[in-house]
Design a protein around this motif. Structure first.
Motif, short mmCIF file in Angstrom:
data_model
loop_
_atom_site.label_atom_id
_atom_site.label_comp_id
_atom_site.label_asym_id
_atom_site.label_seq_id
_atom_site.Cartn_x
_atom_site.Cartn_y
_atom_site.Cartn_z
N LYS A 1 -34.13 25.32 70.51
CA LYS A 1 -33.35 24.64 71.53
C LYS A 1 -32.07 24.08 70.91
CE LYS A 1 -33.71 20.92 74.96
NZ LYS A 1 -34.55 19.83 75.48
N PRO A 2 -30.90 24.36 71.50
CA PRO A 2 -29.65 23.87 70.91
C PRO A 2 -29.55 22.36 70.99
CG PRO A 2 -29.24 24.82 73.08
CD PRO A 2 -30.68 25.14 72.74
N SER A 3 -28.82 21.77 70.05
CA SER A 3 -28.56 20.34 70.09
C SER A 3 -27.80 19.99 71.36
CB SER A 3 -27.75 19.90 68.87
OG SER A 3 -28.47 20.04 67.68
N GLU A 4 -28.04 18.80 71.85
CA GLU A 4 -27.32 18.32 73.02
C GLU A 4 -26.02 17.67 72.58
OE1 GLU A 4 -31.13 17.36 75.91
OE2 GLU A 4 -30.38 15.79 74.60
N LYS A 5 -25.00 17.78 73.41
CA LYS A 5 -23.69 17.22 73.11
C LYS A 5 -23.50 15.90 73.87
CE LYS A 5 -21.76 20.58 70.60
NZ LYS A 5 -21.17 20.39 69.26
N PHE A 6 -23.29 14.85 73.11
CA PHE A 6 -23.09 13.52 73.67
C PHE A 6 -21.79 12.92 73.15
CE2 PHE A 6 -27.73 13.94 73.95
CZ PHE A 6 -28.00 13.39 75.19
N TRP A 7 -21.37 11.88 73.83
CA TRP A 7 -20.33 10.99 73.32
C TRP A 7 -20.97 9.72 72.81
CZ3 TRP A 7 -15.38 12.26 72.56
CH2 TRP A 7 -14.82 13.30 73.32
N LYS A 8 -20.54 9.26 71.66
CA LYS A 8 -20.85 7.92 71.18
C LYS A 8 -19.66 7.04 71.52
CE LYS A 8 -20.72 7.10 66.76
NZ LYS A 8 -21.08 7.08 65.32
N GLU B 1 -27.12 15.75 69.21
CA GLU B 1 -28.47 15.15 69.18
C GLU B 1 -29.50 16.27 69.31
OE1 GLU B 1 -30.04 12.26 68.80
OE2 GLU B 1 -28.25 11.12 68.36
N PRO B 2 -30.32 16.52 68.27
CA PRO B 2 -30.26 15.87 66.97
C PRO B 2 -29.08 16.37 66.15
CG PRO B 2 -31.91 17.59 66.93
CD PRO B 2 -31.41 17.52 68.36
N VAL B 3 -28.76 15.64 65.06
CA VAL B 3 -27.63 16.04 64.21
C VAL B 3 -27.89 17.41 63.60
CG1 VAL B 3 -26.37 15.49 62.10
CG2 VAL B 3 -26.95 13.66 63.72
N LYS B 4 -29.11 17.61 63.09
CA LYS B 4 -29.50 18.90 62.52
C LYS B 4 -30.51 19.56 63.45
CE LYS B 4 -28.72 17.66 57.68
NZ LYS B 4 -29.34 17.55 56.32
N ASN B 5 -30.16 20.71 63.96
CA ASN B 5 -31.04 21.40 64.90
C ASN B 5 -32.14 22.13 64.14
OD1 ASN B 5 -32.03 22.37 67.28
ND2 ASN B 5 -30.59 24.06 67.44
N SER C 1 -21.66 14.82 77.29
CA SER C 1 -20.31 15.37 77.19
C SER C 1 -20.18 16.63 78.05
CB SER C 1 -20.02 15.74 75.73
OG SER C 1 -18.88 16.57 75.63
N THR C 2 -18.96 16.90 78.48
CA THR C 2 -18.69 18.14 79.21
C THR C 2 -18.89 19.37 78.33
OG1 THR C 2 -16.33 17.84 78.72
CG2 THR C 2 -17.10 17.14 80.90
N ASN C 3 -19.03 19.17 77.02
CA ASN C 3 -19.30 20.29 76.11
C ASN C 3 -20.79 20.57 75.95
OD1 ASN C 3 -16.61 21.05 75.47
ND2 ASN C 3 -16.45 19.26 74.13
N ASP C 4 -21.62 19.80 76.64
CA ASP C 4 -23.06 20.06 76.59
C ASP C 4 -23.38 21.35 77.35
OD1 ASP C 4 -25.85 18.77 75.98
OD2 ASP C 4 -25.97 19.42 78.07
N ALA C 5 -24.43 22.04 76.91
CA ALA C 5 -24.81 23.32 77.52
C ALA C 5 -25.17 23.19 79.00
CB ALA C 5 -25.97 23.94 76.75
#
Length: 224
Positions: free
Chosen positions: A200-207, A192-196, A142-146
């Motif tokens: 390292k911050p969770s990655e932002k993906f699209w499902k 990803e993962p749902v719970k960090n 996602s464009t919202n990923d770091a």
């Protein structure tokens, strides 16, 4: 997929081996639950890697076929996976590898590594191998990923990382543009993962969920 990408992944798997561990991604478990709810057992996994996501499907009795570009990753998979599965050695750009029709397709964190024409071909090839009323699920950056906006800008929403990998980041408009004609029924931004559990911050993906409809468009509401 370009030859340099093949060399990149071969080198990475040789150096880092089980680089993501052996546990499946959280999105994989959600995909499995959706497939099970819809009585889907025969699935295709483009971008198989060393099988960390495939393992949970294989262990639960799914009929799994995979595609993997790295011979080293395939060799690692053979060491860790028990049960029956079929695995083709090659790039997803060379699809189709067989003439089978699959009831489900799961493509995790692969499509954003491809250029525009390669993405279009992958989506079309997967759709072509999907049975009527089958479901395909893509997990994409996602464009919202770091990582968005970091590195050299190659083109719109595409950046070259310090490791030499081009990453494409999806927004809602590009999701509709690339998947809209292929039975798109849901997009959801996920972590990803749902719970960090680390620094390292969770990655932002699209499902991204698509369903190949036959003559029953009302079936869309029944997949969830």
């Amino acid at each position: 997929m370009k030859e340099n990408m093949k060399e990149f992944w071969e080198s990475n798997f040789q150096d880092k081996q089980i680089m993501w561990g052996l546990q499946p991604a959280d999105a994989t478990l959600e995909a499995k639950a959706l497939f099970q709810k819809n009585n889907i057992q025969k699935i295709l996994i483009p971008g198989f890697g060393y099988g960390r996501n495939a393992k949970t499907f294989i262990d639960d009795g799914f009929d799994v076929t995979g595609i993997e570009i790295s011979k080293t990753a395939i060799d690692i998979a053979k060491e860790h996976l028990k049960g029956n599965y079929k695995l083709y050695h090659g790039a997803v750009g060379e699809m189709p590898f067989d003439q089978e029709k699959y009831k489900g397709i799961f493509c995790y964190a692969l499509i954003h590594l491809l250029g525009k024409k390669e993405r279009e071909k992958l989506i079309q090839d997967c759709y072509d191998q999907l049975q009527n009323n089958g479901i395909m699920i893509f997990i994409a950056l996602s464009t919202n990923d770091a990582r968005y906006g970091k590195g050299e800008k190659i083109s719109r929403n595409t950046y070259l990382t310090k490791h030499g990998v081009e990453l494409f980041f999806y927004d809602s408009n590009t999701l509709e543009r690339e998947f809209g004609a292929y039975g798109l029924v849901e997009t959801e931004e996920i972590n990803e993962p749902v719970k960090n559990t680390s620094d390292k911050p969770s990655e932002k993906f699209w499902k991204i969920i698509c369903k190949k409809l036959d003559k029953h468009p009302m079936d869309i509401k029944n997949i969830f």
